[in-house]
Design an enzyme around this catalytic site. Structure first.
Site, mmCIF file in Angstrom:
data_model
loop_
_atom_site.group_PDB
_atom_site.id
_atom_site.type_symbol
_atom_site.label_atom_id
_atom_site.label_comp_id
_atom_site.label_asym_id
_atom_site.label_seq_id
_atom_site.Cartn_x
_atom_site.Cartn_y
_atom_site.Cartn_z
ATOM 1 C CE1 TYR A 141 -3.008 3.139 0.838
ATOM 2 C CE2 TYR A 141 -1.890 3.219 2.959
ATOM 3 C CZ TYR A 141 -2.728 3.784 2.028
ATOM 4 O OH TYR A 141 -3.293 5.006 2.274
ATOM 5 N N GLY A 282 3.039 -5.636 11.274
ATOM 6 C CA GLY A 282 3.376 -4.373 10.621
ATOM 7 C C GLY A 282 3.088 -3.124 11.432
ATOM 8 C CG ASP A 283 -0.124 -2.138 14.126
ATOM 9 O OD1 ASP A 283 -0.321 -1.341 13.192
ATOM 10 O OD2 ASP A 283 -1.043 -2.721 14.735
#
Ligand code: UDP
Length: 327
Positions: A141, A282-283
């Site tokens: 993204y 992915g945080d």
């Protein structure tokens, strides 16, 4: 000014359209209603149901309406989904954006605002994150947005189309008439409010072992109206001869997941049961924007910096629209 807004039926797009119309602009919305809602489109906007993948439709919309500027919101927007479905992001987000950019150039559009993202900064060296931070997209993204930022750089250089990239942090909040309605919902504030409405049993906190004061992730929550106003200021600036820019856009303050839940408990008066779950892939621990540059250059600053006020406005919309835009 006349502005074509892609994704003008979506959450941030529809609220930007509302503010554009309030400011006296003429607006054309181009949206495929894949994620957006027809009822979210302001009645004074021209609405075209079309898909950016359909190059002919995009070209026809721009050639017919001849906008001065384009605000490009329409996109797949979920970091997690982009890891699962990279081609949807690395192909569709990019090709759709390119169809739009090419049609804009062919029709002499003067200004272009891109919805970009904090996901460009996966490994920040400084907090808050300013525009000097090195770009490390955190997912397909983020990469898709970075590639569109680079295309715009070349459009400026080769064709004099001015652009502004706005890298948003966590958009949230609502107006009296428009709010956040995703399916499925993945964002923390609407999810906790759905618990308060009795539509969900509890909220799961994705990890409490982060390197933050209370162990939960810290994010920069920015009111959607403040985001919308930044788009309008940025568009006016480039249409008035300003040069192309990239701005990080946030509140400048971080709030933890636990702080969000506690504030929602105060606002709603509901206990909002919460449980600790595993981390979400992915945080990062902390993401806070520095919006000093847009503040100095365009005079932008958030009107709604308080988390409590943001949640109060979102709550008001959710109570009035418990099923979102669904009738
Ligand atoms: N989050 C959470 N539980 C949820 C949804 C989100 O703990 O059910 C956390 C998430 O891990 C992140 C923060 O809330 O730290 C904001 O996530 P959101 O999906 O709202 O926005 P993002 O940061 O992904 O743009």
């Amino acid at each position: 000014m006349k502005i074509l807004v892609t994704g003008g039926a979506g959450y941030i797009g529809s609220i930007t359209v509302e503010r554009l119309i309030k400011s006296g602009a003429e607006v054309v919305v181009f949206d495929n209603l894949y994620q957006g809602h027809r009822d979210a489109v302001h009645p004074d906007a021209v609405f075209i149901q079309g898909d950016l993948a359909d190059k002919t439709a995009v070209e026809a919309a721009i050639a017919t309406h001849k906008p001065d500027g384009i605000m490009h919101f329409a996109s797949y927007t979920l970091v997690g989904e982009s890891v699962e479905k990279p081609f949807l992001y690395l192909r569709d987000n990019i090709v759709n954006g390119l169809n739009l950019i090419e049609a804009a150039i062919a029709n002499g559009v003067k200004g272009f605002i891109l919805s970009s993202t904090a996901n460009l900064f996966d490994d920040p060296e400084r907090m808050p994150i300013d525009e000097e931070e090195r770009i490390v997209p955190g997912s397909p993204y983020g990469e898709s947005k970075f590639i569109l930022e680079r295309y715009l750089y070349w459009m400026d250089r080769l064709y004099d189309m001015r652009y502004t990239c706005l890298r948003y942090f966590n958009a949230c909040g609502a107006t009296e008439t428009r709010g956040e309605d995703h399916d499925p919902e993945t964002h923390i504030i609407p999810l906790v409010l759905e618990v308060a409405l009795g539509q969900r049993e509890k909220i799961t906190i994705f990890g409490d072992d982060y390197d933050t004061p209370d162990g939960t992730c810290v994010r920069d929550y920015i009111h959607v109206v403040d985001l919308a106003e930044a788009h309008i200021l940025a568009m006016k600036e480039i249409l008035n001869g300003g040069h192309s820019r990239k701005y990080n856009l946030g509140n400048g303050r971080g709030f933890s997941v636990k702080q969000v839940i506690d504030t929602a408990r105060e606002v709603t008066g509901h206990p909002i049961p919460a449980e600790i779950g595993p981390r979400r892939a992915g945080d990062p621990d902390i993401l806070i924007a520095s919006s000093e540059t847009i503040n100095h250059e365009l005079g932008w600053k958030p009107i709604y910096p308080e988390l409590r006020q943001i949640i109060e406005m979102a709550w008001k919309w959710h109570v009035a629209n418990p099923k979102g835009y669904a009738k």
